[in-house]
Design a protein around this motif. Structure first.
Motif, PDB file in Angstrom:
ATOM      1  N   TYR A 195     -31.431  -2.950  -5.257  1.00 13.39           N
ATOM      2  CA  TYR A 195     -30.997  -3.110  -3.694  1.00 13.39           C
ATOM      3  C   TYR A 195     -32.002  -2.347  -2.715  1.00 13.39           C
ATOM      4  O   TYR A 195     -32.315  -1.104  -2.868  1.00 13.39           O
ATOM      5  N   SER A 234     -27.460  -6.600 -13.376  1.00 17.17           N
ATOM      6  CA  SER A 234     -27.183  -7.156 -12.029  1.00 17.17           C
ATOM      7  C   SER A 234     -26.010  -8.010 -11.890  1.00 17.17           C
ATOM      8  O   SER A 234     -25.945  -9.048 -12.569  1.00 17.17           O
ATOM      9  N   SER A 267     -22.471  -8.869  -9.590  1.00 14.46           N
ATOM     10  CA  SER A 267     -21.841  -9.354  -8.166  1.00 14.46           C
ATOM     11  C   SER A 267     -20.508  -9.817  -8.507  1.00 14.46           C
ATOM     12  O   SER A 267     -20.344 -10.196  -9.610  1.00 14.46           O
ATOM     13  N   LYS A 280     -26.709  -1.165  -7.175  1.00 15.75           N
ATOM     14  CA  LYS A 280     -26.218  -2.017  -5.915  1.00 15.75           C
ATOM     15  C   LYS A 280     -27.096  -3.234  -5.818  1.00 15.75           C
ATOM     16  O   LYS A 280     -28.344  -3.173  -6.118  1.00 15.75           O
ATOM     17  N   ARG A 281     -26.460  -4.179  -5.250  1.00 13.31           N
ATOM     18  CA  ARG A 281     -27.107  -5.273  -4.763  1.00 13.31           C
ATOM     19  C   ARG A 281     -26.795  -5.844  -3.343  1.00 13.31           C
ATOM     20  O   ARG A 281     -25.657  -5.159  -2.612  1.00 13.31           O
ATOM     21  N   ASP A 319     -25.534  -8.479  -2.225  1.00 12.77           N
ATOM     22  CA  ASP A 319     -24.194  -9.283  -2.316  1.00 12.77           C
ATOM     23  C   ASP A 319     -23.013  -8.151  -2.998  1.00 12.77           C
ATOM     24  O   ASP A 319     -21.883  -8.913  -3.349  1.00 12.77           O
ATOM     25  N   PHE A 320     -23.541  -7.235  -3.263  1.00  9.00           N
ATOM     26  CA  PHE A 320     -22.452  -6.145  -4.197  1.00  9.00           C
ATOM     27  C   PHE A 320     -22.399  -4.819  -3.675  1.00  9.00           C
ATOM     28  O   PHE A 320     -23.425  -3.903  -4.217  1.00  9.00           O
ATOM     29  N   ARG A 321     -21.798  -4.526  -2.492  1.00  9.95           N
ATOM     30  CA  ARG A 321     -21.871  -2.992  -2.125  1.00  9.95           C
ATOM     31  C   ARG A 321     -20.679  -2.466  -1.955  1.00  9.95           C
ATOM     32  O   ARG A 321     -20.680  -0.990  -1.712  1.00  9.95           O
ATOM     33  N   PRO A 370     -20.908  -0.238  -7.574  1.00 14.27           N
ATOM     34  CA  PRO A 370     -22.183  -0.450  -7.148  1.00 14.27           C
ATOM     35  C   PRO A 370     -22.949   0.964  -6.892  1.00 14.27           C
ATOM     36  O   PRO A 370     -22.340   1.840  -5.939  1.00 14.27           O
TER      37      PRO A 370
END
Length: 265
Positions: free
Chosen positions: A21, A194, A196, A227-228, A230-232, A251
């Motif tokens: 991220y 990775s 989500s 963390k991504r 779309d994934f927080r 995340p």
């Protein structure tokens, strides 16, 4: 097994850099890698990413510059003032071998007239901080560095957890990190993957493996992944309504890594 680092090919230096991220540009990814590697090094051997042009200098050059910074010759100055260290025979032999096979012109100048040994072996008795860096990227014959990202990520998470908890309550039992205190036992499982919410069905086997390894002594289990976009947020995983063990997908943010340090000098 996911790995990160660099290798030397016929076409030059090939880097395999971590990506997560807000760390997508090459300079940002080099910055992140160096900050993560710092958790495995002694304080004197750690990198200050702000000293390098991360948009142009690859990992091999950065490691070599850091190693050479410990030697007062030509126009080099140590990155950090420190008392003189006693360099023993093992250290001297490693310096000679590394300089003789280095790509850097000043290192080659230092090894002028030295013939590298074909059967050179890395010792475990080095004391000089430069030796720790050399042994990290040099096997006695060639320069390369490919680190297991899962182990590196686990080391980072472990050290960060110790900063926020009593170190005596935190233990590394790879691939797990356990926190044992008055509120029970928490198991942390760092995985460089990775993930989500939308991709969870594709990674069901990985989640199931962690569920199978839960035991009655664990009160909470956190599977930690980078963390991504779309994934927080934490995601609770329900696997058994009758179970008392709480399981979450967490995340991880690399808040210790300041991307502003990636600017050009």
């Amino acid at each position: 097994m996911r790995k990160s680092g660099f290798m030397v090919t016929k076409r030059g230096v090939r880097e395999v850099l971590p990506k997560t991220y807000k760390f997508d540009a090459v300079a940002h990814r080099r910055h992140l890698f160096l900050k993560m590697v710092n958790f495995t090094l002694a304080p004197e051997a750690r990198f200050n990413p702000k000293r390098y042009d991360l948009s142009r200098e690859n990992l091999r050059l950065i490691f070599t510059k850091k190693i050479l910074s410990f030697f007062q010759f030509a126009n080099f100055r140590p990155e950090k003032s420190a008392p003189l260290k006693r360099i023993l025979t093992d250290e001297s032999l490693l310096f000679r071998q590394f300089f003789a096979l280095s790509h850097h012109p000043k290192a080659r100048w230092m090894a002028k007239g030295i013939v590298p040994k074909q059967d050179f072996e890395i010792s475990k008795r080095y004391r000089h901080p430069a030796c720790e860096l050399i042994a990290t990227i040099f096997d006695g014959r060639e320069t390369k560095l490919m680190i297991d990202l899962d182990r590196l990520f686990a080391k980072v998470v472990y050290e960060r957890i110790k900063l926020k908890n009593d170190p005596k309550t935190v233990s590394m039992e790879y691939p797990y990190i356990h926190i044992r205190n008055g509120s029970g036992t928490t198991r942390v499982v760092p995985i460089w993957k990775s993930l989500s919410p939308e991709s969870l069905p594709r990674h069901r086997r990985m989640i199931d493996r962690q569920i199978e390894k839960l035991d009655t002594e664990v009160d909470r289990c956190f599977v930690v992944v980078p963390k991504r976009d779309d994934f927080r947020r934490h995601l609770k995983i329900v696997y058994d309504k009758d179970s008392r063990t709480e399981m979450k997908l967490v995340p991880y943010s690399f808040t210790f890594c300041d991307r502003k340090g990636c600017r050009k000098r």
